[in-house]
Each structure stands twice: as C-alpha cells, then as structure tokens.
Design a protein around this motif. Structure first.
Motif, short mmCIF file in Angstrom:
data_model
loop_
_atom_site.label_atom_id
_atom_site.label_comp_id
_atom_site.label_asym_id
_atom_site.label_seq_id
_atom_site.Cartn_x
_atom_site.Cartn_y
_atom_site.Cartn_z
N VAL A 1 0.94 -1.08 -0.12
CA VAL A 1 0.21 -0.06 0.05
C VAL A 1 0.95 1.21 -0.16
CG1 VAL A 1 -1.72 1.40 1.32
CG2 VAL A 1 -1.81 -1.20 1.47
N TYR A 2 0.81 2.02 -1.21
CA TYR A 2 1.73 3.26 -1.12
C TYR A 2 1.03 4.27 -0.95
CZ TYR A 2 4.56 0.00 -4.07
OH TYR A 2 5.50 -0.94 -4.24
N ALA A 3 1.68 5.46 -0.37
CA ALA A 3 0.86 6.82 -0.07
C ALA A 3 0.75 7.46 -1.61
CB ALA A 3 1.84 7.81 0.59
N TYR A 4 -0.46 8.17 -1.57
CA TYR A 4 -1.01 8.84 -2.79
C TYR A 4 -0.54 10.51 -2.85
CZ TYR A 4 -3.51 10.38 -6.92
OH TYR A 4 -3.58 11.01 -8.08
N PRO A 5 0.19 11.02 -3.43
CA PRO A 5 0.55 12.60 -3.24
C PRO A 5 -0.55 13.15 -3.73
CG PRO A 5 1.87 11.64 -5.38
CD PRO A 5 0.98 10.43 -4.43
N GLY A 6 -1.56 13.31 -3.06
CA GLY A 6 -2.92 14.38 -3.57
C GLY A 6 -3.40 14.95 -2.33
N GLU A 7 -4.20 15.68 -2.53
CA GLU A 7 -5.15 16.49 -1.50
C GLU A 7 -5.86 15.35 -0.89
OE1 GLU A 7 -7.96 20.27 -1.20
OE2 GLU A 7 -7.43 19.63 -3.17
N ASN A 8 -5.86 15.53 0.64
CA ASN A 8 -6.41 14.50 1.62
C ASN A 8 -7.60 14.99 2.02
OD1 ASN A 8 -6.87 12.85 3.71
ND2 ASN A 8 -5.16 13.27 4.80
N PHE A 9 -8.84 14.05 1.50
CA PHE A 9 -10.15 14.25 1.77
C PHE A 9 -10.65 13.15 2.81
CE2 PHE A 9 -10.06 16.51 -2.31
CZ PHE A 9 -10.46 17.67 -1.85
N CYS A 10 -9.63 12.56 3.18
CA CYS A 10 -9.84 11.00 4.00
C CYS A 10 -10.35 11.39 5.52
CB CYS A 10 -8.57 10.09 4.00
SG CYS A 10 -8.27 9.65 2.25
N PRO A 11 -10.91 10.33 6.01
CA PRO A 11 -11.25 10.70 7.59
C PRO A 11 -9.73 11.02 8.46
CG PRO A 11 -12.47 9.08 6.76
CD PRO A 11 -11.46 9.41 5.70
N THR A 12 -10.16 11.54 9.47
CA THR A 12 -8.92 11.76 10.36
C THR A 12 -8.06 10.34 10.93
OG1 THR A 12 -10.38 13.71 11.50
CG2 THR A 12 -8.13 12.63 12.70
#
Length: 68
Positions: free
Chosen positions: A26-37
């Motif tokens: 599972v890799y980090a995605y460099p984008g805007e974070n709209f995920c839950p806390t």
C-alpha cells in the motif's frame, strides 16, 4: 525422482508463503487529503482510497527510472 520433485515443490510453496504473509503493498498517494482523520490517500493495485501506507515511498517514486 519423485522425492526430488516433491522437495522442489515444497520449497516453492514455502518461499511463496513468506511473500504472501507480508500482505499487499500500500503506497501513499500524493494528493489532496479528503480522508477521515487518521487516514490518508493511498494506492493499492492502482486504486486510490483512504488508508495507511505500509511502504515508505509513493508508487510513482517506486516506478520512476533511477536518475530521473
């Protein structure tokens, strides 16, 4: 001959088991974070979702040609 083939097959299953035990990458995605806390955008098998990366680099950095 059968014994040698059996040993070789056993070795393949044992070595594959160790790789599968780690789980998917599972890799980090460099984008805007709209995920839950507590979660961040990640990619797994090309799909972007929310989660926790288990790799230290992003997928694009891992796929980049060395020296680029």
């Amino acid at each position: 001959m059968r014994k040698i083939v059996g040993i070789a097959v056993s070795g393949l299953f044992l070595s594959a088991g160790a790789a599968l035990a780690e789980g998917p990458r599972v890799y980090a995605y460099p984008g805007e974070n709209f995920c839950p806390t507590g979660l961040q955008p990640v990619t797994i098998s090309g799909v972007i979702s929310c989660g926790t990366p288990n790799q230290k680099v992003s997928y694009s950095a891992m796929k980049a040609t060395p020296g680029s």
